[in-house]
Design a protein around this motif. Structure first.
Motif, short mmCIF file in Angstrom:
data_model
loop_
_atom_site.label_atom_id
_atom_site.label_comp_id
_atom_site.label_asym_id
_atom_site.label_seq_id
_atom_site.Cartn_x
_atom_site.Cartn_y
_atom_site.Cartn_z
N ARG A 81 29.36 -12.15 13.17
CA ARG A 81 28.48 -13.16 12.60
C ARG A 81 28.06 -12.74 11.20
O ARG A 81 27.62 -11.60 11.02
CB ARG A 81 27.25 -13.30 13.50
N ASP A 153 32.55 -16.06 14.51
CA ASP A 153 31.28 -16.57 15.03
C ASP A 153 30.61 -17.28 13.85
O ASP A 153 31.29 -17.65 12.88
CB ASP A 153 30.43 -15.42 15.59
N GLY A 155 29.27 -18.30 10.51
CA GLY A 155 29.47 -17.81 9.15
C GLY A 155 30.81 -17.13 8.92
O GLY A 155 31.07 -16.65 7.81
N ARG A 192 43.07 -22.39 19.74
CA ARG A 192 41.92 -21.46 19.72
C ARG A 192 40.75 -22.02 18.94
O ARG A 192 39.60 -21.90 19.36
CB ARG A 192 42.34 -20.08 19.16
N THR A 196 36.21 -23.62 21.85
CA THR A 196 34.83 -23.56 22.33
C THR A 196 34.30 -24.98 22.56
O THR A 196 33.70 -25.27 23.60
CB THR A 196 33.94 -22.79 21.33
N PHE A 225 26.93 -28.55 13.19
CA PHE A 225 28.21 -29.27 13.05
C PHE A 225 29.25 -28.35 12.42
O PHE A 225 29.98 -28.72 11.51
CB PHE A 225 28.00 -30.55 12.21
N GLY A 226 29.28 -27.10 12.90
CA GLY A 226 30.31 -26.15 12.45
C GLY A 226 31.48 -26.21 13.40
O GLY A 226 31.82 -27.27 13.92
N ASN A 227 32.08 -25.06 13.68
CA ASN A 227 33.24 -25.06 14.57
C ASN A 227 32.88 -25.70 15.91
O ASN A 227 33.52 -26.67 16.35
CB ASN A 227 33.74 -23.61 14.75
N VAL A 228 31.85 -25.18 16.57
CA VAL A 228 31.55 -25.63 17.94
C VAL A 228 31.04 -27.08 17.94
O VAL A 228 31.54 -27.93 18.68
CB VAL A 228 30.52 -24.68 18.59
N ASP A 248 22.99 -30.44 10.77
CA ASP A 248 23.47 -29.13 10.30
C ASP A 248 22.32 -28.52 9.52
O ASP A 248 21.19 -29.04 9.55
CB ASP A 248 24.80 -29.23 9.53
N VAL A 249 22.60 -27.43 8.80
CA VAL A 249 21.51 -26.72 8.16
C VAL A 249 20.79 -27.58 7.10
O VAL A 249 19.62 -27.38 6.82
CB VAL A 249 22.03 -25.37 7.57
N ALA A 301 24.10 -24.51 17.21
CA ALA A 301 23.86 -23.86 15.92
C ALA A 301 23.44 -22.42 16.17
O ALA A 301 24.27 -21.61 16.58
CB ALA A 301 22.81 -24.64 15.13
N ALA A 323 25.59 -23.11 21.63
CA ALA A 323 25.21 -21.90 20.91
C ALA A 323 24.93 -20.78 21.90
O ALA A 323 24.77 -21.03 23.10
CB ALA A 323 23.95 -22.17 20.09
N ASN A 324 24.85 -19.56 21.38
CA ASN A 324 24.43 -18.45 22.21
C ASN A 324 22.91 -18.34 22.17
O ASN A 324 22.31 -18.36 21.09
CB ASN A 324 25.06 -17.15 21.70
P1 NAD Z 1 29.51 -22.23 12.34
O1 NAD Z 1 29.05 -21.28 11.32
O2 NAD Z 1 30.89 -22.77 12.28
O3 NAD Z 1 28.52 -23.49 12.41
C1 NAD Z 1 27.12 -23.37 12.52
C2 NAD Z 1 26.53 -24.75 12.29
O4 NAD Z 1 25.12 -24.72 12.55
C3 NAD Z 1 26.69 -25.28 10.86
O5 NAD Z 1 26.94 -26.67 10.90
C4 NAD Z 1 25.31 -25.02 10.25
O6 NAD Z 1 25.04 -25.88 9.15
C5 NAD Z 1 24.45 -25.33 11.45
N1 NAD Z 1 23.08 -24.80 11.35
C6 NAD Z 1 22.68 -23.58 10.92
N2 NAD Z 1 21.34 -23.50 10.98
C7 NAD Z 1 20.90 -24.69 11.46
C8 NAD Z 1 19.63 -25.23 11.74
N3 NAD Z 1 18.52 -24.51 11.54
N4 NAD Z 1 19.55 -26.49 12.23
C9 NAD Z 1 20.66 -27.22 12.44
N5 NAD Z 1 21.90 -26.77 12.19
C10 NAD Z 1 22.00 -25.52 11.70
O7 NAD Z 1 29.25 -21.50 13.76
P2 NAD Z 1 29.97 -21.80 15.15
O8 NAD Z 1 31.14 -20.91 15.28
O9 NAD Z 1 30.10 -23.28 15.34
O10 NAD Z 1 28.87 -21.23 16.17
C11 NAD Z 1 27.73 -22.01 16.56
C12 NAD Z 1 27.10 -21.37 17.79
O11 NAD Z 1 28.07 -21.29 18.85
C13 NAD Z 1 26.60 -19.93 17.59
O12 NAD Z 1 25.46 -19.73 18.38
C14 NAD Z 1 27.75 -19.10 18.12
O13 NAD Z 1 27.35 -17.82 18.53
C15 NAD Z 1 28.20 -19.94 19.29
N6 NAD Z 1 29.57 -19.72 19.71
C16 NAD Z 1 30.63 -19.85 18.86
C17 NAD Z 1 31.92 -19.65 19.33
C18 NAD Z 1 33.13 -19.85 18.45
O14 NAD Z 1 34.24 -19.77 18.97
N7 NAD Z 1 33.00 -20.13 17.17
C19 NAD Z 1 32.13 -19.30 20.67
C20 NAD Z 1 31.03 -19.19 21.51
C21 NAD Z 1 29.76 -19.41 21.03
#
Ligand code: NAD
Length: 422
Positions: A81, A153, A155, A192, A196, A225-228, A248-249, A301, A323-324
């Motif tokens: 992360r 994860d 970022g 892959r 998630t 609205f990131g990967n997950v 999103d953020v 998020a 999210a976790n």
């Molecule tokens: P990412 O960086 O791709 O996306 C994060 C998203 O959250 C972005 O859209 C960001 O703008 C938004 N965000 C950040 N702060 C915010 C806030 N305060 N309010 C609203 N939105 C906000 O991350 P990701 O990979 O999508 O991961 C998201 C969550 O899922 C994390 O908790 C991560 O640990 C968990 N996760 C991810 C994976 C994976 O394969 N990527 C797997 C299991 C769990």
């Protein structure tokens, strides 16, 4: 916002919270105290200094962490992360969650997590690459195909994993299986990246089948609205569900008739925020999104967003933890009292690490799968685990979280005993 922050301080740290979930489940499952003592702390915690000469000539000294919680069941596995709040306490909590998640999913891995305390959005591509390479080299002595395998994860993404894998390989020889979540051209697995988000949908489909829900009728809210978040939104949209709120953020948005998810995805893929999208919506405050009336609320998020400060206002029929650790123990207890089921992170978002397992296995075998096989195996495995957890819930009349932790803890405890750790 001030209330939410004050409340977070009053509540536990992420590390304390994850330990509490595990302790309660250990007690309920009758785990021997000696085993619990081994599982209560991490095997190894590394802190490294990662200096970077910035493009403007100034020096940034970032701090990075890798925590290996427990490796009784196999090599350590967990994401990296990049976030300003990624401190040792958070990384420790996330590492322990990975131990429980890999055990619950019955994958041959232990649990780990890494963090680099930086804001990647403030770095140029050159800076991000240089920082990633130095971070990889600093940790490389404890990583490896059969030791510890990082993944993306918050970022980080496939490009960051590519740099990380290249830096690791330059010291240890070509090692695609040392990192998962890579670009497909470098040994990444088709399927892959969406795994998630798709996994969340497979779990939701299994829930819907079991309890007679119609997902085509479902109103869904997704935070992040990131990967997950983007993948779960697009997959649910494709199934005919109505995605009424996302964020999103930069901000949060609502449309009772359903948001144009395809346009949101196009905007975000082009580097924008959801709030820049040319779609019809009403703006919301971030916290309002979590209290919208809906069938399924999917926090996707950061952690600890549903707390005792806002839990009474949550109006979802079901919470699916993308999210976790998005729900604090205090909030979790209130949700249980209110009869709102929560499908916990270690089950709900397990599609990511399961997909990483497929990628790792393909890299080791040098045999690639088509995406259709990837998705079919993912669905089959997640559905089986969901059914196992639900059977436990119905047998013991407990929450999904308690059942998930109990099954995971019993598996890790067996491995710990068989290896002779206690
Ligand atoms: P990412 O960086 O791709 O996306 C994060 C998203 O959250 C972005 O859209 C960001 O703008 C938004 N965000 C950040 N702060 C915010 C806030 N305060 N309010 C609203 N939105 C906000 O991350 P990701 O990979 O999508 O991961 C998201 C969550 O899922 C994390 O908790 C991560 O640990 C968990 N996760 C991810 C994976 C994976 O394969 N990527 C797997 C299991 C769990």
């Amino acid at each position: 916002m001030v209330d939410v922050l004050a409340d977070r301080v009053a509540e536990m740290t992420a590390d304390e919270a994850v330990r509490q979930y595990a302790e309660e489940a250990a007690e309920a499952a009758g785990l021997a105290p000696d085993v619990s003592r081994v599982l209560d702390s991490s095997y190894r915690e590394i802190t490294v200094q990662v200096p970077l000469r910035r493009d403007d000539g100034s020096l940034l000294v970032a701090h990075g962490y890798r925590v290996q919680h427990n490796g009784a069941r196999g090599p350590y596995k967990g994401g990296l992360r990049y976030h300003p709040d990624a401190d040792l306490s958070e990384v420790r909590a996330l590492a322990a969650l990975m131990t429980w998640k890999t055990a619950l999913l019955d994958l041959p891995f232990g649990g780990a997590k890494g963090g680099l305390q930086v804001d990647p959005t403030e770095l140029s591509a050159r800076e991000l690459q240089a920082l990633t390479r130095r971070f990889a080299v600093s940790l490389s002595h404890v990583l490896g195909v059969y030791r510890d395998i990082p993944a993306p994860d918050v970022g980080t993404n496939a490009q960051v994993m590519a740099w990380f894998m290249d830096a690791y390989s330059s010291r240890h020889g070509y090692s695609p299986a040392a990192v998962t979540g890579k670009p497909i051209d470098l040994g990444g697995a088709p399927g892959r990246e969406p795994a998630t988000g798709r996994g969340l949908v497979y779990i939701l489909e299994a829930f819907a089948r079991r309890y007679g829900w119609d997902l085509e009728e479902a109103r869904v809210v997704v935070q992040g609205f990131g990967n997950v978040g983007s993948w779960v939104a697009r997959e649910l949209d494709a199934l005919g569900a109505r995605v009424v709120g996302v964020s999103d953020v930069k901000g949060a948005m609502f449309n009772d008739g359903g948001l144009d998810v395809a346009e949101l995805v196009r905007t975000v893929e082009a580097g924008g925020s959801v709030v820049d999208a040319d779609v019809s919506y009403v703006s919301l405050a971030q916290d309002e999104l979590l209290t919208l009336e809906c069938d399924v609320l999917i926090p996707a998020a950061l952690g600890q967003c549903i707390t005792k400060a806002n839990v009474d206002r949550v109006r979802a029929a079901l919470i699916l933890e993308g999210a976790n650790h998005p729900v604090t123990p205090q909030a979790d207890a209130v949700l249980a009292e209110r009869g709102i089921p929560v499908i916990p992170d270690i089950l709900a978002n397990g599609g990511g690490v399961t997909g990483s397992y497929f990628e790792w296995a393909q890299n080791i075998q040098q045999f690639t799968w088509a995406e259709t096989r990837f998705n079919a195996e993912l669905r089959e495995r997640l559905t089986r685990v969901f059914d196992e957890v639900t059977d436990y819930v119905e047998r013991h009349l407990c929450t999904y979280r308690r059942a998930s932790y109990a099954i995971a803890l019993e598996r890790v405890a067996r491995a710990v005993r068989l290896r002779g750790y206690v």
